[in-house]
Design an enzyme around this catalytic site. Structure first.
Site, PDB file in Angstrom:
ATOM      1  CG  HIS A  75      -0.296   0.084   2.670  1.00 27.71           C
ATOM      2  ND1 HIS A  75      -0.283   1.206   3.186  1.00 27.71           N
ATOM      3  CD2 HIS A  75      -0.262  -0.938   3.335  1.00 27.71           C
ATOM      4  CE1 HIS A  75       0.289   0.942   4.515  1.00 27.71           C
ATOM      5  NE2 HIS A  75       0.141  -0.177   4.618  1.00 27.71           N
ATOM      6  CG  ASP A 193       2.918   0.485   8.055  1.00 30.04           C
ATOM      7  OD1 ASP A 193       2.436  -0.247   6.760  1.00 30.04           O
ATOM      8  OD2 ASP A 193       2.022   0.496   8.874  1.00 30.04           O
ATOM      9  CD  GLU A 227      -3.156  -1.654   5.325  1.00 24.86           C
ATOM     10  OE1 GLU A 227      -3.084  -2.586   6.228  1.00 24.86           O
ATOM     11  OE2 GLU A 227      -2.433  -0.406   5.750  1.00 24.86           O
ATOM     12  CG  ASP A 248       1.541  -3.980   5.924  1.00 25.68           C
ATOM     13  OD1 ASP A 248       2.193  -3.030   6.456  1.00 25.68           O
ATOM     14  OD2 ASP A 248       0.418  -3.662   5.723  1.00 25.68           O
ATOM     15  CG  HIS A 328       0.898   2.471  12.642  1.00 26.51           C
ATOM     16  ND1 HIS A 328      -0.464   2.293  12.740  1.00 26.51           N
ATOM     17  CD2 HIS A 328       1.200   1.834  11.488  1.00 26.51           C
ATOM     18  CE1 HIS A 328      -0.868   1.788  11.495  1.00 26.51           C
ATOM     19  NE2 HIS A 328       0.185   1.553  11.214  1.00 26.51           N
TER      20      HIS A 328
END
Length: 382
Positions: A75, A193, A227, A248, A328
């Protein structure tokens, strides 16, 4: 193209394209620029592609036969934020785009994208940011998006100043990636990511094109754009795809078994187990090729593959991961992990389709594979 050499992953190309991707803002909902960049990269590689209405990309690498074909998905969209309110003090209240903690937003340098080409630079700060003013309250204020605000680098000290500037509720906030590539192979940045996964996939595509390798069956390279908000690969597949691999991050953390310097094959995420046969096929390729690897299970995690299944696609799915610390948040990956990921994907696309029967949507019990009978695999059947 005639094959001249064995395909090889170009480490320098992978790192170069990763840096270019990281420097292109692409929070979910604002992905047009990175879609154009990846499309241009595919054109330079001579790989045909098509775009959905919103910009998800499906590139096509032709194989010796066309069905049942494969797909690999990564993504392009990242985390970000959006303006929730214009505050009386000239600051901006924010809400997150995607799931991430305001703890990791504090101190971030960002760009606000507004209407009519408006862009403004700024910093996300705790509402109580100065120890000289708030003393120990700077350490006791809660961690929540309602306790941070965006300070624009503009002459804004009231709501009216923000309105005059042209700022609106709903403006998009892109957080600086701030990539740092170290000589020892570590890469620190936001938005690894999944831009690291995209870079690995493009490196695989380049290796195939540069070598002239002919793969056994068509493989579609999918680049999705939503995503991080749960949509994923739900709208860019077509019915002939029998095997889907999602790329991922694997979480490097206490209680996890992710390989920080190799590739990780996920056996299950929060959406459930991945396909028994496809995951074990990937594990076998790692053993055969001497690729450093591990298995892991993720509790609070879903990928493009989950969205594809929920959309009604009857396909075998697997999830392969690069090792990412502080996902994240303040993310870090090692180039060895990206190379291991790319090597596994390269081996996979050169391997035969998993099962002959997967060419048909429906078939008899007689040719249905058993989890303990490897002879039904195409490569093992006589």
């Amino acid at each position: 193209m005639t094959r001249t050499t064995a395909p090889r992953i170009d480490r320098d190309y992978l790192l170069d394209v990763l840096q270019r991707l990281l420097l292109t803002p692409s929070p979910s909902g604002m992905t047009d620029e990175i879609v154009v960049k990846v499309s241009n990269e595919l054109e330079q590689l001579g790989i045909p592609y098509s775009l959905t209405r919103r910009g998800a990309i499906r590139a096509d690498i032709e194989g010796e036969r066309h069905s049942p074909d494969r797909a690999i998905v990564a993504h392009l969209d990242t985390l970000g934020a959006m303006v929730k309110q214009l505050k009386p003090n000239g600051r901006l209240e924010l809400v997150p785009i995607g799931f991430w903690s305001s703890r990791f937003a504090e101190g971030a340098r960002v760009t606000l994208y507004g209407d009519d080409g408006l862009t403004c630079r700024g910093t996300i700060l705790p509402c109580k940011a100065s120890g000289h003013t708030f003393n120990q309250e700077i350490d006791t204020q809660p961690v929540a998006w309602t306790h941070v605000e965006l300070r624009l680098d503009e002459r804004c000290h009231s709501r009216e100043d923000l309105v005059r500037l042209g700022v609106n509720v709903g403006d998009t906030i892109a957080v600086d990636s701030a990539p740092e590539f170290l000589p020892n192979g570590f890469i620190n940045a936001r938005h690894l990511d999944d831009k690291a996964g995209v870079a690995a996939l493009l490196a695989v595509a380049r290796a195939l094109r540069e070598s002239g390798t002919r793969i056994p069956v068509d493989c579609h390279l999918l680049f999705t754009i939503s995503e991080e908000v749960g949509v994923g690969a739900s709208h860019v597949l077509h019915g002939d795809v029998a095997e889907l691999i999602s790329i991922d991050n694997g979480t490097v953390a206490e209680g996890q078994n992710t390989c920080e310097y190799g590739v990780t094959i996920s056996m299950q995420d929060s959406a459930g187990p991945f396909d028994w046969h496809l995951t074990r096929h990937l594990l076998a390729l790692c053993r055969e090729r001497g690729i450093e690897h591990s298995r892991d299970v993720f509790r609070y995690y879903r990928s493009d593959a989950a969205a594809a299944l929920e959309a009604g696609n009857d396909i075998r799915t697997a999830l392969v991961c690069f090792g990412l610390d502080a996902s994240h948040g303040h993310e870090r990956v090692h180039v060895d992990s990206l190379m291991a990921l790319a090597e596994l994907l390269l081996a996979h696309v050169q391997s035969p389709p998993l099962f002959k029967r997967d060419a048909a949507l429906l078939g008899p019990l007689a040719d249905f594979p058993a989890h303990n009978d490897p002879t039904l695999a195409e490569g093992g059947a006589s």
